[in-house]
Design an enzyme around this catalytic site. Sequence first.
Site, short mmCIF file in Angstrom:
data_model
loop_
_atom_site.label_atom_id
_atom_site.label_comp_id
_atom_site.label_asym_id
_atom_site.label_seq_id
_atom_site.Cartn_x
_atom_site.Cartn_y
_atom_site.Cartn_z
N LEU A 64 0.83 -1.21 0.00
CA LEU A 64 0.00 0.00 0.00
C LEU A 64 0.87 1.25 0.00
CD1 LEU A 64 -2.37 -1.57 2.63
CD2 LEU A 64 -3.06 -0.92 0.30
N PRO A 65 0.27 2.42 -0.35
CA PRO A 65 1.09 3.63 -0.50
C PRO A 65 1.83 4.05 0.78
CG PRO A 65 -1.05 3.94 -1.52
CD PRO A 65 -1.12 2.64 -0.77
N THR A 95 6.54 0.82 1.71
CA THR A 95 7.61 1.58 2.37
C THR A 95 6.96 2.52 3.37
OG1 THR A 95 8.92 1.53 0.34
CG2 THR A 95 9.57 3.12 2.01
N LYS A 170 15.58 0.14 3.92
CA LYS A 170 14.94 0.74 2.74
C LYS A 170 15.10 2.27 2.75
CE LYS A 170 12.15 1.37 -0.75
NZ LYS A 170 12.60 1.08 -2.10
N LYS A 245 8.20 11.15 -0.46
CA LYS A 245 7.70 10.46 0.74
C LYS A 245 8.86 9.77 1.47
CE LYS A 245 6.25 6.29 0.68
NZ LYS A 245 5.66 4.95 0.64
P1 NAD Z 1 0.46 2.50 -6.16
O1 NAD Z 1 -0.06 3.82 -5.74
O2 NAD Z 1 0.67 2.20 -7.61
O3 NAD Z 1 -0.47 1.31 -5.58
C1 NAD Z 1 -1.10 1.34 -4.32
C2 NAD Z 1 -2.38 0.53 -4.44
O4 NAD Z 1 -2.98 0.48 -3.14
C3 NAD Z 1 -3.42 1.13 -5.40
O5 NAD Z 1 -3.86 0.15 -6.30
C4 NAD Z 1 -4.54 1.58 -4.47
O6 NAD Z 1 -5.84 1.48 -5.04
C5 NAD Z 1 -4.38 0.60 -3.32
N1 NAD Z 1 -4.99 1.06 -2.08
C6 NAD Z 1 -4.85 2.26 -1.47
N2 NAD Z 1 -5.57 2.28 -0.33
C7 NAD Z 1 -6.17 1.08 -0.22
C8 NAD Z 1 -7.05 0.50 0.73
N3 NAD Z 1 -7.45 1.18 1.81
N4 NAD Z 1 -7.48 -0.76 0.51
C9 NAD Z 1 -7.07 -1.45 -0.58
N5 NAD Z 1 -6.24 -0.95 -1.52
C10 NAD Z 1 -5.80 0.30 -1.33
O7 NAD Z 1 1.84 2.33 -5.36
P2 NAD Z 1 3.07 1.36 -5.74
O8 NAD Z 1 3.98 2.05 -6.70
O9 NAD Z 1 2.54 0.00 -6.02
O10 NAD Z 1 3.84 1.37 -4.33
C11 NAD Z 1 3.38 0.65 -3.20
C12 NAD Z 1 4.41 0.78 -2.10
O11 NAD Z 1 5.68 0.27 -2.55
C13 NAD Z 1 4.67 2.23 -1.66
O12 NAD Z 1 4.85 2.27 -0.27
C14 NAD Z 1 5.96 2.60 -2.40
O13 NAD Z 1 6.71 3.60 -1.72
C15 NAD Z 1 6.69 1.27 -2.42
N6 NAD Z 1 7.65 1.10 -3.54
C16 NAD Z 1 7.35 1.51 -4.81
C17 NAD Z 1 8.28 1.31 -5.82
C18 NAD Z 1 8.00 1.77 -7.24
O14 NAD Z 1 8.94 1.76 -8.06
N7 NAD Z 1 6.78 2.12 -7.59
C19 NAD Z 1 9.51 0.70 -5.55
C20 NAD Z 1 9.76 0.26 -4.26
C21 NAD Z 1 8.83 0.46 -3.25
#
Ligand code: NAD
Length: 301
Positions: A64-65, A95, A170, A245
């Site tokens: 999740l975000p 994260t 991380k 973030k």
């Molecule tokens: P994203 O925003 O693409 O996906 C988050 C998902 O969570 C969305 O599909 C959203 O609908 C869902 N969501 C939000 N609130 C919700 C709830 N209450 N119930 C159910 N679903 C819910 O984000 P992402 O890029 O997949 O990143 C996710 C995590 O991984 C973050 O913490 C980010 O910092 C970390 N991360 C991302 C990357 C990257 O390259 N994108 C790399 C490493 C780590």
Amino acid sequence: MKIGFIGLGNMGAPMAHNLLKAGHAVNVFDLNAQAVQALVDAGAKAAASPQAAVTDVECVITMLPAAAHVRSVLTADDGIFAGIARGVTIIDSSTIDPVSVKAFAELAQQHGNSFVDAPVSGGTGGAAAGTLTFMVGGSASAFEQVKPVLAAMGKNIVHCGDTGTGQVAKICNNLVLGITMAGVAEAMSLGEALGIDAKVLGGIINTSTGRCWSSDTYNPMPGVIETAPSTRGYTGGFGTDLMLKDLGLATDAAKAARQPVYLGALAQQLYQTMSSKGAGRLDFSAVIKLYRQDGKDGGAS
Ligand code: NAD
């Protein structure tokens, strides 16, 4: 294994796909119905709530975000704690800050569950290829338990120490990344202003002491690295707002530890400037737009 997976975004969706490919049965939940449908088409089972997704599973994964989303998915009336059986481990790969991790681990313990922080690096490419690095915080026995599940989604599964230390790893890694990207952007822009060819300069840096991931894989100057987001208009990478973030997590953690992070705080302001100029969704290497002179892709968005 039967797994409940919550959060099917840029990272979670390919990770859940890889669990299916490895032969696991996966219950999925996300607020985004399209994201759920794409996983159902690949063989997952849709759940109507986090509670429904985790009933009758052997392991739960959240992606999740931010911490607020993890808290709500855990503790809502139809959340994970309302449906999970005692003894089932919760793996959070989002994260988030180490203090929240400890609070969630305590809540989980009260429900008879263990909670493991397992943030990732490797980006969306690594998530799709199943080559992520997982930085795992938790007891040695919890680590041994989650390792085979994580192995379906990643290549390097590292036990960092007790609960929260996965997030520490991380946050520290992304602190370096945010700073090195700004440093490479600064140097590449100076080289451009002084008249050296960008590919020549990139090649020199990448065989010299300035070499780093931000220069040799994700170089912010368009055209230096063909596969970098800079060469495709700063799309499809790691968003500026997510880097912002993560630098916020680093500076908050540093404040709590009374530890200076001079360069991290400065880098945070650079990405903040990008975000406030409307470039938050561009890849974070677009920070180079703050440096390049007018007429050379300057401007922040
Ligand atoms: P994203 O925003 O693409 O996906 C988050 C998902 O969570 C969305 O599909 C959203 O609908 C869902 N969501 C939000 N609130 C919700 C709830 N209450 N119930 C159910 N679903 C819910 O984000 P992402 O890029 O997949 O990143 C996710 C995590 O991984 C973050 O913490 C980010 O910092 C970390 N991360 C991302 C990357 C990257 O390259 N994108 C790399 C490493 C780590």
